[in-house]
Design a protein around this motif. Sequence first.
Motif, PDB file in Angstrom:
ATOM      1  N   GLN A  51      42.750  40.682  42.100  1.00 40.40           N
ATOM      2  CA  GLN A  51      41.895  39.570  41.674  1.00 40.40           C
ATOM      3  C   GLN A  51      41.700  38.539  42.785  1.00 40.40           C
ATOM      4  O   GLN A  51      40.778  37.732  42.726  1.00 40.40           O
ATOM      5  CB  GLN A  51      42.484  38.871  40.436  1.00 40.40           C
ATOM      6  CG  GLN A  51      42.444  39.740  39.192  1.00 40.40           C
ATOM      7  CD  GLN A  51      43.004  39.000  38.006  1.00 40.40           C
ATOM      8  OE1 GLN A  51      44.195  39.006  37.768  1.00 40.40           O
ATOM      9  NE2 GLN A  51      42.141  38.333  37.242  1.00 40.40           N
ATOM     10  N   CYS A  88      40.428  37.024  30.756  1.00 38.51           N
ATOM     11  CA  CYS A  88      40.802  37.370  32.130  1.00 38.51           C
ATOM     12  C   CYS A  88      40.213  36.334  33.084  1.00 38.51           C
ATOM     13  O   CYS A  88      39.062  35.935  32.914  1.00 38.51           O
ATOM     14  CB  CYS A  88      40.243  38.757  32.466  1.00 38.51           C
ATOM     15  SG  CYS A  88      40.570  39.299  34.143  1.00 38.51           S
ATOM     16  N   LEU A  89      41.005  35.919  34.072  1.00 38.06           N
ATOM     17  CA  LEU A  89      40.507  34.932  35.034  1.00 38.06           C
ATOM     18  C   LEU A  89      39.321  35.468  35.845  1.00 38.06           C
ATOM     19  O   LEU A  89      38.562  34.688  36.410  1.00 38.06           O
ATOM     20  CB  LEU A  89      41.629  34.493  35.981  1.00 38.06           C
ATOM     21  CG  LEU A  89      42.770  33.697  35.336  1.00 38.06           C
ATOM     22  CD1 LEU A  89      43.894  33.443  36.327  1.00 38.06           C
ATOM     23  CD2 LEU A  89      42.256  32.377  34.773  1.00 38.06           C
ATOM     24  N   HIS A 130      47.644  44.372  30.671  1.00 40.63           N
ATOM     25  CA  HIS A 130      46.387  43.862  31.241  1.00 40.63           C
ATOM     26  C   HIS A 130      46.470  43.814  32.772  1.00 40.63           C
ATOM     27  O   HIS A 130      45.566  44.278  33.468  1.00 40.63           O
ATOM     28  CB  HIS A 130      46.113  42.468  30.653  1.00 40.63           C
ATOM     29  CG  HIS A 130      44.915  41.778  31.206  1.00 40.63           C
ATOM     30  ND1 HIS A 130      43.800  41.496  30.459  1.00 40.63           N
ATOM     31  CD2 HIS A 130      44.644  41.299  32.449  1.00 40.63           C
ATOM     32  CE1 HIS A 130      42.895  40.885  31.224  1.00 40.63           C
ATOM     33  NE2 HIS A 130      43.387  40.742  32.435  1.00 40.63           N
ATOM     34  N   GLU A 131      47.576  43.263  33.278  1.00 41.38           N
ATOM     35  CA  GLU A 131      47.723  43.121  34.737  1.00 41.38           C
ATOM     36  C   GLU A 131      47.914  44.488  35.397  1.00 41.38           C
ATOM     37  O   GLU A 131      47.376  44.744  36.470  1.00 41.38           O
ATOM     38  CB  GLU A 131      48.906  42.205  35.075  1.00 41.38           C
ATOM     39  CG  GLU A 131      48.839  40.807  34.487  1.00 41.38           C
ATOM     40  CD  GLU A 131      47.531  40.092  34.721  1.00 41.38           C
ATOM     41  OE1 GLU A 131      46.853  40.359  35.740  1.00 41.38           O
ATOM     42  OE2 GLU A 131      47.155  39.268  33.874  1.00 41.38           O
ATOM     43  N   HIS A 134      44.731  46.109  36.058  1.00 38.12           N
ATOM     44  CA  HIS A 134      44.033  45.609  37.257  1.00 38.12           C
ATOM     45  C   HIS A 134      44.422  46.431  38.493  1.00 38.12           C
ATOM     46  O   HIS A 134      43.596  46.635  39.384  1.00 38.12           O
ATOM     47  CB  HIS A 134      44.406  44.143  37.532  1.00 38.12           C
ATOM     48  CG  HIS A 134      43.568  43.138  36.793  1.00 38.12           C
ATOM     49  ND1 HIS A 134      42.208  43.018  36.959  1.00 38.12           N
ATOM     50  CD2 HIS A 134      43.915  42.175  35.900  1.00 38.12           C
ATOM     51  CE1 HIS A 134      41.754  42.026  36.195  1.00 38.12           C
ATOM     52  NE2 HIS A 134      42.769  41.501  35.534  1.00 38.12           N
TER      53      HIS A 134
END
Length: 169
Positions: A51, A88-89, A130-131, A134
């Motif tokens: 990210q 999510c950022l 979630h992470e 990524h």
Amino acid sequence: MALREILTEGDPVLNRRSRPVEKFDQRLHELVDDMVETMYEGDGVGLAAPQIGVLRRIFVMDVGEGPLAFINPEIMEEDGEQEGPEGCLSLPGLFGIVSRPQKVRVRAQDRDGVFFEMTAEDLAARCVCHENDHLDGILFRRHSQVPLCSFDELPGYEPEEEAEEGGEA
Ligand code: NI
């Protein structure tokens, strides 16, 4: 420490698979510190290295118990199921409904390369999944059961209803 720019959906880096971390050196420590600072600045509970444009298998998380860094994480076991809102950022202002395990067992290395294992439940389990996604180039949009929308527009979310329920407690 320094704030890093958070990439948003549409940047192809977010769709790529990250490589394992091999060097647990000062540079890694600085990267982890920057990720924690950037996560807090964005009011997030987790942030993964891709990210901020770094394709390495690292994520940080703070679900209210202080910051944790997971390097080269592996989800060993999953148990149960939870369905709920997720954001999510890298997709600012967008939320969906995602089903995740209620509990996961995760193995990772800390910033010094020392292996650890932990059981994450509820929000922590959701965040770990979630992470970890990524790191494989997967955004939560792929898992959402509804089209992404603002939090207030999520199906089943009734701000007034919730206020009434809250009042009854
Ligand atoms: Ni995310």
